[in-house]
Design a protein around this motif. Structure first.
Motif, mmCIF file in Angstrom:
data_model
loop_
_atom_site.group_PDB
_atom_site.id
_atom_site.type_symbol
_atom_site.label_atom_id
_atom_site.label_comp_id
_atom_site.label_asym_id
_atom_site.label_seq_id
_atom_site.Cartn_x
_atom_site.Cartn_y
_atom_site.Cartn_z
ATOM 1 N N VAL A 178 -8.417 8.700 9.086
ATOM 2 C CA VAL A 178 -7.856 9.304 7.871
ATOM 3 C C VAL A 178 -6.587 8.581 7.447
ATOM 4 O O VAL A 178 -6.432 8.198 6.284
ATOM 5 C CB VAL A 178 -7.571 10.812 8.103
ATOM 6 N N ILE A 179 -5.678 8.369 8.394
ATOM 7 C CA ILE A 179 -4.372 7.814 7.999
ATOM 8 C C ILE A 179 -4.508 6.378 7.498
ATOM 9 O O ILE A 179 -3.809 5.969 6.558
ATOM 10 C CB ILE A 179 -3.345 7.952 9.138
ATOM 11 N N VAL A 180 -5.427 5.629 8.098
ATOM 12 C CA VAL A 180 -5.605 4.247 7.628
ATOM 13 C C VAL A 180 -6.253 4.251 6.249
ATOM 14 O O VAL A 180 -5.810 3.566 5.328
ATOM 15 C CB VAL A 180 -6.448 3.433 8.637
ATOM 16 N N LEU A 181 -7.296 5.060 6.110
ATOM 17 C CA LEU A 181 -8.034 5.088 4.842
ATOM 18 C C LEU A 181 -7.133 5.480 3.679
ATOM 19 O O LEU A 181 -7.099 4.816 2.645
ATOM 20 C CB LEU A 181 -9.206 6.058 4.959
ATOM 21 N N ILE A 182 -6.377 6.560 3.837
ATOM 22 C CA ILE A 182 -5.626 7.048 2.679
ATOM 23 C C ILE A 182 -4.412 6.183 2.357
ATOM 24 O O ILE A 182 -3.869 6.265 1.257
ATOM 25 C CB ILE A 182 -5.169 8.516 2.839
ATOM 26 N N ASN A 183 -3.982 5.348 3.303
ATOM 27 C CA ASN A 183 -2.832 4.480 3.032
ATOM 28 C C ASN A 183 -3.227 3.064 2.621
ATOM 29 O O ASN A 183 -2.358 2.247 2.335
ATOM 30 C CB ASN A 183 -1.906 4.424 4.247
ATOM 31 N N ILE A 184 -4.533 2.767 2.603
ATOM 32 C CA ILE A 184 -4.969 1.413 2.217
ATOM 33 C C ILE A 184 -4.474 1.018 0.820
ATOM 34 O O ILE A 184 -4.001 -0.100 0.631
ATOM 35 C CB ILE A 184 -6.498 1.277 2.319
ATOM 36 N N PRO A 185 -4.519 1.893 -0.188
ATOM 37 C CA PRO A 185 -4.073 1.460 -1.526
ATOM 38 C C PRO A 185 -2.623 0.974 -1.548
ATOM 39 O O PRO A 185 -2.303 0.037 -2.276
ATOM 40 C CB PRO A 185 -4.225 2.718 -2.382
ATOM 41 N N THR A 186 -1.742 1.598 -0.776
ATOM 42 C CA THR A 186 -0.340 1.156 -0.769
ATOM 43 C C THR A 186 -0.144 -0.025 0.166
ATOM 44 O O THR A 186 0.684 -0.892 -0.092
ATOM 45 C CB THR A 186 0.576 2.325 -0.373
ATOM 46 N N LEU A 187 -0.914 -0.059 1.235
ATOM 47 C CA LEU A 187 -0.795 -1.166 2.187
ATOM 48 C C LEU A 187 -1.220 -2.479 1.528
ATOM 49 O O LEU A 187 -0.558 -3.497 1.639
ATOM 50 C CB LEU A 187 -1.693 -0.865 3.395
ATOM 51 N N LEU A 188 -2.313 -2.434 0.805
ATOM 52 C CA LEU A 188 -2.816 -3.627 0.101
ATOM 53 C C LEU A 188 -2.708 -3.350 -1.395
ATOM 54 O O LEU A 188 -3.703 -3.230 -2.091
ATOM 55 C CB LEU A 188 -4.270 -3.899 0.516
ATOM 56 N N ALA A 189 -1.475 -3.212 -1.849
ATOM 57 C CA ALA A 189 -1.225 -2.674 -3.189
ATOM 58 C C ALA A 189 -1.709 -3.611 -4.299
ATOM 59 O O ALA A 189 -1.371 -4.794 -4.326
ATOM 60 C CB ALA A 189 0.273 -2.399 -3.364
ATOM 61 N N MET A 190 -2.463 -3.038 -5.199
ATOM 62 C CA MET A 190 -2.984 -3.759 -6.358
ATOM 63 C C MET A 190 -2.173 -3.363 -7.600
ATOM 64 O O MET A 190 -1.450 -2.367 -7.565
ATOM 65 C CB MET A 190 -4.462 -3.402 -6.564
ATOM 66 N N PRO A 191 -2.299 -4.110 -8.708
ATOM 67 C CA PRO A 191 -1.506 -3.777 -9.896
ATOM 68 C C PRO A 191 -1.848 -2.426 -10.514
ATOM 69 O O PRO A 191 -1.082 -1.897 -11.295
ATOM 70 C CB PRO A 191 -1.836 -4.896 -10.888
ATOM 71 N N CYS A 192 -3.021 -1.901 -10.184
ATOM 72 C CA CYS A 192 -3.356 -0.555 -10.647
ATOM 73 C C CYS A 192 -4.099 0.152 -9.525
ATOM 74 O O CYS A 192 -5.015 -0.408 -8.929
ATOM 75 C CB CYS A 192 -4.214 -0.615 -11.909
ATOM 76 N N ILE A 196 -2.918 10.283 -4.592
ATOM 77 C CA ILE A 196 -1.486 10.075 -4.850
ATOM 78 C C ILE A 196 -1.024 8.755 -4.271
ATOM 79 O O ILE A 196 -0.161 8.076 -4.836
ATOM 80 C CB ILE A 196 -0.639 11.279 -4.337
ATOM 81 N N ASN A 197 -1.614 8.359 -3.144
ATOM 82 C CA ASN A 197 -1.273 7.067 -2.554
ATOM 83 C C ASN A 197 -1.686 5.931 -3.487
ATOM 84 O O ASN A 197 -0.930 4.981 -3.721
ATOM 85 C CB ASN A 197 -1.981 6.932 -1.207
ATOM 86 N N ALA A 198 -2.880 6.046 -4.048
ATOM 87 C CA ALA A 198 -3.365 5.013 -4.972
ATOM 88 C C ALA A 198 -2.543 5.013 -6.256
ATOM 89 O O ALA A 198 -2.190 3.969 -6.788
ATOM 90 C CB ALA A 198 -4.844 5.244 -5.286
ATOM 91 N N ALA A 199 -2.232 6.214 -6.751
ATOM 92 C CA ALA A 199 -1.486 6.303 -8.013
ATOM 93 C C ALA A 199 -0.139 5.611 -7.897
ATOM 94 O O ALA A 199 0.281 4.873 -8.780
ATOM 95 C CB ALA A 199 -1.297 7.774 -8.394
ATOM 96 N N ALA A 200 0.539 5.876 -6.790
ATOM 97 C CA ALA A 200 1.887 5.315 -6.630
ATOM 98 C C ALA A 200 1.871 3.858 -6.203
ATOM 99 O O ALA A 200 2.897 3.189 -6.258
ATOM 100 C CB ALA A 200 2.653 6.145 -5.605
ATOM 101 N N SER A 201 0.716 3.347 -5.785
ATOM 102 C CA SER A 201 0.671 2.013 -5.171
ATOM 103 C C SER A 201 1.011 0.890 -6.139
ATOM 104 O O SER A 201 1.367 -0.203 -5.722
ATOM 105 C CB SER A 201 -0.707 1.756 -4.564
ATOM 106 N N CYS A 202 0.907 1.124 -7.439
ATOM 107 C CA CYS A 202 1.233 0.059 -8.384
ATOM 108 C C CYS A 202 2.740 -0.176 -8.451
ATOM 109 O O CYS A 202 3.189 -1.179 -8.997
ATOM 110 C CB CYS A 202 0.705 0.367 -9.772
ATOM 111 N N GLY A 203 3.531 0.737 -7.900
ATOM 112 C CA GLY A 203 4.973 0.538 -7.880
ATOM 113 C C GLY A 203 5.356 -0.624 -6.977
ATOM 114 O O GLY A 203 5.967 -1.590 -7.417
#
Lengths: 211, 161, 485
Positions: C107-121, C159-166
């Motif tokens: 769970v923790i790895v999956l939900i943090n992937i968007p911020t870990l490998l952050a994309m422009p959107c 929320i992790n994905a939403a904020a990851s573009c920052g």
């Protein structure tokens, strides 16, 4: 064997790439195959007014701008870019420096810009600094070369010559200004520094333009 | 949903798709299609001493219009010259940002005053750009920004490339 | 301050507010139409007031980068789905769950992937990861008999994905703030990434205790049918290719647009799995794209008439003439994107960065610390980046709500998680400062604390054992990788 649809996709992409390649406007430059010559900065006549310094130049610059510099008590070089009007420049109280360069003898150290978008990170009043520099006999003056705002001559050199023995390097002069210094040996006469110099400090050896 | 409302909605959604295609078409017609790639990351903005936002040049080539206003936040110019170039040029004075024509009208500055610019037209910004190429060096996708700058220099207003 | 700017600002906020409150029925006039009509009214009003209009200036307000990155991400997600990569991912998650690290690690790895490998959107990651998160959520719900598990997992991911573009170093909003504010490149990223890990934990806790709706039984049946499908031949290979390409892009940062990389990966997957263009289309969601574009058009129109300058002027006036002062208004300004959540955080965030820098300077002068300005800009950008999560107008949160067929909005508690996490980023900047060098003792300590707390929360929510090694190890791995990447 790839199916026909992938071959079709490939040709479509190739077509779009070719349209971009030939439709794109690329700027072509022509470089003279000559040795460069570094021209000294115009001479300066200095008058101090109330809250204002008037500096009169003996010649103009190619792009209408010049660097005014003064050394601070920390031995660093503070400068600002100013427009030249009718061969004169005014420095008023409240004119803050644009950048600071750390100087170690003749060597140039770290460069920092003093402004953040439209706000100053650190304010160094150039009027006050120049008055202090005159009082303490620190170096001050004007500099035609737009370093550190511009580094095109050395960039041009680096793109052609090995970095160990660059014909064009930046150095600190006796009067404190930072100017390019040309060393003839090893220069391939590519002419990039001549074409790219925006201030007219580097010119053709055979055909300098009039100030 | 009423029929007319459906048609309005469909038309406006189609407009959005058309708008995106139009932007692409303009970028191609400007002769600088690579400007579409710009990340708009402002890495170029952080290195320009004159305070030019080089991303503005990319925006000018995307829309194929040299008269859009771009940030130029640290260029000193005499007020008279600024007004001659563009009466709507935005300058900064006494912590305010206003057009040069308004500043001269109000008496905030005189024609011989030196002012610091804030926003000017892309073609004027290209003319004051000294082409130091610092912006090209930091661009993450290595866009040839100077090609666009050289194309914009001395451009007549409203002319396409 | 101009009259046309003031009128433009009023019309813009009225359109957004009316859409958010439902006064403009989304069934009649969706957000996109409302924004376009508002733009048209602003232009007509401006013309009537004698203002000069330059349509090109409106177009310059449109940020193509997140739009094209999102399109590329959707196309790639379509290819991955058709190639069976999500089924392969579900299989891997299953194997991971059965290891000693167990469910919390997965769970923790999956939900943090968007911020870990952050994309422009964030949508680039949401599209491929939501199906995997759904599988995990439903699996957990069956094991723990807690029917809110899918909502908890999806909320964290969203929320992790939403904020990851920052914090994204590939054209994220943070880079824009660094560029305009002349801060070291990449200096905002770590502060925001750690705050986002906290934001994710907060969102998961709040969804467990504050969100009352559970997923319907029918969804469980549908999910079971999906899980029974045989994995496709090329699924695992496509998945490995996708992950390798993304990780490689983040590490190497090639001088090539991320969109090109995603499209090339798509073509490779198409060739490997024998897909056609029709297979790609199934990944495309038009609503968020059209919402972003219409938002940019509206912002461009507003910017052309000086609407944002008026907003800064109004905030300055409030600062000087009300008890709120500069500090109070600065706090409002930092959270403004969350009060008015639009489908893309850039719409408001980028236009207001100069205003935030100005306010930051005033507050810094009053407080005698230049760091205040840095704190403000980082907090503002984080709240702007995350604000598209709770947006009911085509935000990333609505993708999750749609997939789970939820009737009530998750926006409130997602917004609350943003409110709680943004000060953490501010605190981090205040203590550690901004620097491009992040492998320092301070950041290392922050990474360890963040990883452990996130791990504890994940353990508690998933297996009810706070000190389960899976969550703690997973949290530490994720936070340390964020420091390095």
């Amino acid at each position: 064997m790839m199916s026909n649809k992938y071959i079709n996709y490939f040709f479509i992409i190739l077509l779009i790439t070719l349209i971009i390649h030939f439709g794109r406007k690329a700027y072509t430059e022509f470089f003279p195959g000559e040795y460069p010559m570094v021209v000294a900065t115009a001479k300066l006549e200095f008058t101090a007014g109330e809250n204002e310094l008037n500096l009169k130049l003996s010649g103009t610059t190619k792009n209408g701008n010049i660097i005014i510099y003064a050394y601070g008590p920390d031995g660093n070089f503070y400068g600002m870019l100013k427009p030249v009007k009718d061969l004169s420049i005014k420095v008023r109280k409240g004119d803050n420096a644009d950048f600071m360069v750390q100087i170690y003898g003749r060597e140039i150290g770290k460069i920092s810009f003093m402004k953040k978008m439209d706000r100053y990170i650190r304010k160094v009043d150039m009027y006050d600094l120049i008055i202090e520099a005159r009082k303490h006999e620190w170096n001050y003056g004007v500099q035609n070369c737009l370093y550190p705002v511009c580094t095109r001559c050395t960039d041009g050199c680096k793109s052609v010559v090995s970095i160990e023995r660059l014909p064009m390097i930046m150095s600190v002069m006796d009067n404190g200004e930072i100017m390019p210094v040309f060393r003839k040996g090893g220069c391939p006469r590519c002419g990039k520094c001549i074409v790219w110099c925006p201030s007219g400090v580097i010119q053709k050896e055979t055909q300098p333009w009039e100030r | 949903m009423k029929d007319i409302i459906k048609k309005i909605n469909a038309a406006l959604f189609a407009f959005i798709v058309f708008y995106l295609g139009f932007i692409g078409f303009r970028a191609f017609s400007s002769g600088y299609p690579f400007s579409l790639i710009c990340y708009n990351c402002k890495s170029c903005d952080s290195v320009c001493v004159i305070g030019i936002d080089p991303q503005g040049f990319m925006a000018a080539s995307i829309v194929d219009d040299p008269d859009i206003y771009v940030y130029v936040t640290n260029y000193r110019i005499y007020a008279g010259e600024a007004e001659k170039l563009d009466p709507d040029m935005i300058i900064q004075t006494h912590d305010r940002k206003l057009s040069i024509s308004k500043a001269l009208r109000d008496g905030t500055v005189t024609r011989d005053s030196e002012v610091i610019t804030y926003k000017m037209k892309a073609r004027h910004a290209a003319n004051i750009c000294i082409e130091c190429a610092a912006c090209e060096r930091v661009c993450p996708v290595k866009l040839p920004i100077l090609d666009v700058v050289k194309g914009l220099k001395n451009k007549e207003s409203g002319a396409g490339k | 301050m101009t009259l046309s700017g003031l009128i433009a600002l009023i019309i813009f906020f009225a359109a957004i507010f009316a859409s958010l409150k439902g006064w403009i029925s989304q069934k009649l006039f969706p957000m996109q139409v409302a924004l376009l009509l508002a733009s048209a009214i602003i232009i007509i009003t401006g013309l009537a007031l004698g203002e000069k209009i330059n349509p090109s200036q409106i177009i310059t307000g449109t940020f193509l980068h997140p739009i094209t990155a999102t399109i590329a991400g959707f196309i790639l997600a379509g290819a991955l789905k058709s190639a069976g990569a999500f089924e392969a991912a579900s299989g891997w998650i299953q194997k991971l769950q059965n290891s000693f690290l167990g469910v919390p690690f997965a769970v923790i790895v999956l939900i943090n992937i968007p911020t870990l490998l952050a994309m422009p959107c964030g949508r680039v990651w949401v599209s491929p990861l939501i199906p995997v998160a759904l599988t995990l959520g439903f699996e957990l719900a069956r094991k723990s008999e807690d029917k809110r598990m899918p909502v908890i997992i999806i909320s964290g991911l969203v929320i992790n994905a939403a904020a990851s573009c920052g914090p994204s170093l590939i054209g994220g909003i943070g880079l824009i703030g660094e560029g305009m504010g002349r801060y070291p490149s990449g200096s905002f990223s770590d502060h925001m990434q750690f705050a986002i890990m906290f934001m994710t934990s907060f969102a998961m806790i709040l969804s467990k205790y504050l969100y009352n709706e559970t997923v319907s039984e029918r969804m469980y049946d549908l999910q079971s049918i999906g899980e029974k499908q045989e994995p496709l031949e090329h699924g695992a290979f496509s998945l490995v290719l996708f992950i390798s390409v993304i990780v490689g892009t983040i590490i190497i940062k090639p001088a090539m647009p991320v969109q090109t990389i995603l499209i090339i990966t798509t073509f490779l997957i198409m060739i490997i799995a024998g897909l056609g263009f029709d297979d790609l289309v199934r990944g495309i969601i038009l609503h968020p794209l059209t919402a972003m574009i219409s938002g940019f058009i509206a912002a461009g129109t507003l910017s052309m008439f000086g609407g944002f300058d008026v907003l800064v002027y109004v905030l300055g006036y409030i600062s000087e003439h009300t008890p709120l002062g500069y500090v109070g208004v600065s706090i409002l300004l930092v959270y403004l994107p969350v009060f008015l959540p639009l489908p893309c955080g850039r719409i408001i965030a980028v236009s207001l960065i100069p205003g935030v820098l100005m306010f930051g300077e005033h507050v810094a002068q009053m407080a005698g610390s230049i760091r205040i300005q840095e704190v403000m800009i980082v907090c503002f950008i984080l709240s702007g980046a995350a604000s598209c999560g709770p947006s009911p107008l085509g935000g990333i949160g609505s993708i999750g709500e749609g997939r789970l067929r939820l009737k009530s909005s998750t926006g409130r508690f997602l917004s609350l998680s943003i409110f709680m996490a943004v000060p953490i980023a501010g605190f981090s900047v205040g203590v550690l400062g901004l620097s491009a060098e992040t492998l320092s003792k301070g950041f290392l300590i922050e990474a360890v604390i963040t990883g452990l707390i996130s791990g504890l929360v994940t353990n508690f929510l998933t297996v009810k054992k706070i000190f389960h090694p899976g969550g703690l190890i997973g949290g530490l791995i994720v936070s340390l990788l964020m420091l390095v990447l």
